[in-house]
Design a protein around this motif. Sequence first.
Motif, PDB file in Angstrom:
ATOM      1  N   ASP A 169       0.798  -1.229   0.000  1.00 54.83           N
ATOM      2  CA  ASP A 169       0.000   0.000   0.000  1.00 54.83           C
ATOM      3  C   ASP A 169       0.826   1.272   0.000  1.00 54.83           C
ATOM      4  O   ASP A 169       0.253   2.366   0.035  1.00 54.83           O
ATOM      5  CB  ASP A 169      -0.934   0.028   1.214  1.00 54.83           C
ATOM      6  CG  ASP A 169      -0.187   0.206   2.522  1.00 54.83           C
ATOM      7  OD1 ASP A 169      -0.620   1.055   3.336  1.00 54.83           O
ATOM      8  OD2 ASP A 169       0.820  -0.479   2.737  1.00 54.83           O
ATOM      9  N   GLN A 171       4.523   3.604  -1.395  1.00 53.00           N
ATOM     10  CA  GLN A 171       5.459   3.773  -2.493  1.00 53.00           C
ATOM     11  C   GLN A 171       6.683   2.877  -2.324  1.00 53.00           C
ATOM     12  O   GLN A 171       7.261   2.415  -3.312  1.00 53.00           O
ATOM     13  CB  GLN A 171       5.889   5.239  -2.600  1.00 53.00           C
ATOM     14  CG  GLN A 171       6.802   5.548  -3.771  1.00 53.00           C
ATOM     15  CD  GLN A 171       6.209   5.238  -5.145  1.00 53.00           C
ATOM     16  OE1 GLN A 171       6.942   4.976  -6.090  1.00 53.00           O
ATOM     17  NE2 GLN A 171       4.888   5.282  -5.249  1.00 53.00           N
ATOM     18  N   ARG A 188      -5.656  -0.117  -2.121  1.00 55.28           N
ATOM     19  CA  ARG A 188      -6.434   1.010  -1.604  1.00 55.28           C
ATOM     20  C   ARG A 188      -7.843   0.478  -1.374  1.00 55.28           C
ATOM     21  O   ARG A 188      -8.700   0.531  -2.247  1.00 55.28           O
ATOM     22  CB  ARG A 188      -6.446   2.195  -2.565  1.00 55.28           C
ATOM     23  CG  ARG A 188      -5.133   2.920  -2.644  1.00 55.28           C
ATOM     24  CD  ARG A 188      -5.234   4.234  -3.397  1.00 55.28           C
ATOM     25  NE  ARG A 188      -5.972   5.232  -2.647  1.00 55.28           N
ATOM     26  CZ  ARG A 188      -5.450   5.989  -1.685  1.00 55.28           C
ATOM     27  NH1 ARG A 188      -4.181   5.860  -1.336  1.00 55.28           N
ATOM     28  NH2 ARG A 188      -6.190   6.885  -1.049  1.00 55.28           N
ATOM     29  N   THR A 190     -11.521  -0.070  -0.417  1.00 56.95           N
ATOM     30  CA  THR A 190     -12.711   0.773  -0.336  1.00 56.95           C
ATOM     31  C   THR A 190     -13.291   0.749   1.071  1.00 56.95           C
ATOM     32  O   THR A 190     -13.511  -0.309   1.654  1.00 56.95           O
ATOM     33  CB  THR A 190     -13.778   0.286  -1.340  1.00 56.95           C
ATOM     34  OG1 THR A 190     -13.221   0.305  -2.655  1.00 56.95           O
ATOM     35  CG2 THR A 190     -15.011   1.177  -1.298  1.00 56.95           C
ATOM     36  N   GLN A 194      -6.742   5.248   4.526  1.00 56.95           N
ATOM     37  CA  GLN A 194      -5.539   5.140   3.712  1.00 56.95           C
ATOM     38  C   GLN A 194      -4.410   5.862   4.450  1.00 56.95           C
ATOM     39  O   GLN A 194      -4.614   6.927   5.027  1.00 56.95           O
ATOM     40  CB  GLN A 194      -5.761   5.778   2.338  1.00 56.95           C
ATOM     41  CG  GLN A 194      -7.026   5.313   1.620  1.00 56.95           C
ATOM     42  CD  GLN A 194      -7.042   3.820   1.349  1.00 56.95           C
ATOM     43  OE1 GLN A 194      -6.005   3.220   1.045  1.00 56.95           O
ATOM     44  NE2 GLN A 194      -8.212   3.206   1.460  1.00 56.95           N
ATOM     45  N   GLY A 197      -1.301   9.355   0.377  1.00 52.59           N
ATOM     46  CA  GLY A 197      -2.089   9.924  -0.702  1.00 52.59           C
ATOM     47  C   GLY A 197      -2.028   9.076  -1.963  1.00 52.59           C
ATOM     48  O   GLY A 197      -1.409   8.015  -2.000  1.00 52.59           O
ATOM     49  N   GLU A 198      -2.650   9.598  -3.014  1.00 54.29           N
ATOM     50  CA  GLU A 198      -2.685   8.885  -4.289  1.00 54.29           C
ATOM     51  C   GLU A 198      -1.275   8.600  -4.808  1.00 54.29           C
ATOM     52  O   GLU A 198      -1.046   7.595  -5.492  1.00 54.29           O
ATOM     53  CB  GLU A 198      -3.463   9.709  -5.317  1.00 54.29           C
ATOM     54  CG  GLU A 198      -4.951   9.870  -5.021  1.00 54.29           C
ATOM     55  CD  GLU A 198      -5.732   8.571  -5.201  1.00 54.29           C
ATOM     56  OE1 GLU A 198      -5.229   7.668  -5.905  1.00 54.29           O
ATOM     57  OE2 GLU A 198      -6.826   8.469  -4.628  1.00 54.29           O
ATOM     58  N   GLU A 199      -0.324   9.510  -4.491  1.00 57.10           N
ATOM     59  CA  GLU A 199       1.032   9.340  -5.013  1.00 57.10           C
ATOM     60  C   GLU A 199       1.709   8.091  -4.471  1.00 57.10           C
ATOM     61  O   GLU A 199       2.688   7.602  -5.059  1.00 57.10           O
ATOM     62  CB  GLU A 199       1.883  10.567  -4.682  1.00 57.10           C
ATOM     63  CG  GLU A 199       2.212  10.776  -3.215  1.00 57.10           C
ATOM     64  CD  GLU A 199       1.108  11.471  -2.429  1.00 57.10           C
ATOM     65  OE1 GLU A 199       1.315  11.717  -1.218  1.00 57.10           O
ATOM     66  OE2 GLU A 199       0.044  11.758  -3.011  1.00 57.10           O
ATOM     67  N   GLU A 200       1.204   7.556  -3.354  1.00 57.70           N
ATOM     68  CA  GLU A 200       1.818   6.359  -2.776  1.00 57.70           C
ATOM     69  C   GLU A 200       1.820   5.187  -3.751  1.00 57.70           C
ATOM     70  O   GLU A 200       2.718   4.351  -3.717  1.00 57.70           O
ATOM     71  CB  GLU A 200       1.092   5.948  -1.494  1.00 57.70           C
ATOM     72  CG  GLU A 200       1.362   6.841  -0.305  1.00 57.70           C
ATOM     73  CD  GLU A 200       2.774   6.708   0.249  1.00 57.70           C
ATOM     74  OE1 GLU A 200       3.461   5.713  -0.046  1.00 57.70           O
ATOM     75  OE2 GLU A 200       3.187   7.625   0.971  1.00 57.70           O
ATOM     76  N   GLN A 202       1.649   5.408  -7.176  1.00 51.38           N
ATOM     77  CA  GLN A 202       2.064   5.725  -8.541  1.00 51.38           C
ATOM     78  C   GLN A 202       3.052   4.684  -9.046  1.00 51.38           C
ATOM     79  O   GLN A 202       4.012   4.344  -8.358  1.00 51.38           O
ATOM     80  CB  GLN A 202       2.690   7.116  -8.593  1.00 51.38           C
ATOM     81  CG  GLN A 202       1.684   8.240  -8.469  1.00 51.38           C
ATOM     82  CD  GLN A 202       2.325   9.605  -8.617  1.00 51.38           C
ATOM     83  OE1 GLN A 202       3.521   9.724  -8.836  1.00 51.38           O
ATOM     84  NE2 GLN A 202       1.518  10.645  -8.492  1.00 51.38           N
ATOM     85  N   ILE A 207      -4.550  -1.870  -9.116  1.00 47.96           N
ATOM     86  CA  ILE A 207      -4.993  -1.412  -7.802  1.00 47.96           C
ATOM     87  C   ILE A 207      -6.059  -2.372  -7.289  1.00 47.96           C
ATOM     88  O   ILE A 207      -7.006  -2.711  -8.000  1.00 47.96           O
ATOM     89  CB  ILE A 207      -5.579   0.017  -7.851  1.00 47.96           C
ATOM     90  CG1 ILE A 207      -4.558   0.996  -8.431  1.00 47.96           C
ATOM     91  CG2 ILE A 207      -6.027   0.449  -6.460  1.00 47.96           C
ATOM     92  CD1 ILE A 207      -3.317   1.177  -7.595  1.00 47.96           C
ATOM     93  N   SER A 209      -9.035  -3.050  -4.708  1.00 46.00           N
ATOM     94  CA  SER A 209      -9.986  -2.330  -3.846  1.00 46.00           C
ATOM     95  C   SER A 209     -10.571  -3.229  -2.769  1.00 46.00           C
ATOM     96  O   SER A 209     -11.042  -2.730  -1.738  1.00 46.00           O
ATOM     97  CB  SER A 209     -11.112  -1.721  -4.685  1.00 46.00           C
ATOM     98  OG  SER A 209     -11.798  -2.717  -5.409  1.00 46.00           O
TER      99      SER A 209
END
Length: 221
Positions: A169, A171, A188, A190, A194, A197-200, A202, A207, A209
């Motif tokens: 989960d 980077q 990530r 649902t 979390q 953030g979303e950048e983790e 990238q 992904i 859920s």
Amino acid sequence: MKAIIFDLDGTLFQTEKVGVPAFRETFVQLRKEGLYDGEIPSDEKIQSVFGMTHEELWETLLPEASEEVRHTADQLMLTKELELFEQGVGQCYPGVEETLPQLIDQGWSLFIASNGVGPYVRGALSSKGLISLFKGIYTAGDYETETKVDLVRICKETHGITQGYMVGDRQSDVRAGLENGLVVIGCRYTGFPQFGGEEELQGADMILSTFSELPSLVNRL
């Protein structure tokens, strides 16, 4: 060998259930012993360090403390965590306990690569009766690795893993998978907190859920 290498915290295990109270109790104890006189970090601040190595997390939470105080805090926290495991506080994400045996039935070998310390990781898995499902457990604490890239490389080389997945989960999990030639599945879930953030995630190839989706995803390899 084909394998799936899992991160633990935020991937299999709901870290905040044990981590937040353990950290808070640790800071309370540090205050009692006269080793800390600041504010107890917020739950959000505590959750921000989940997935870091222990050196990184204490640099974040105790930036002004000596190495001796950080070591004391580390030992206090581990004691609190193991006590909470014994009390049954720990909890996996939905689908984890049912899905891991399915992956083994599909022919996958399962491993753990965690930035945590060995007693914590083994304690978490043992508390849920999952430890026997894994062919190897690799932790930064046991192997004294600076990055998860190195930890996953050791796991791959030790077991002759030639193909597979890295599931995590953060980077650090994404980099560890990509730099070791693994397909990366980012988590990530649902409806769950979390820890980045979303950048983790990238760079992740897929992904996830819900954990129960995993058997169908890995069958693509």
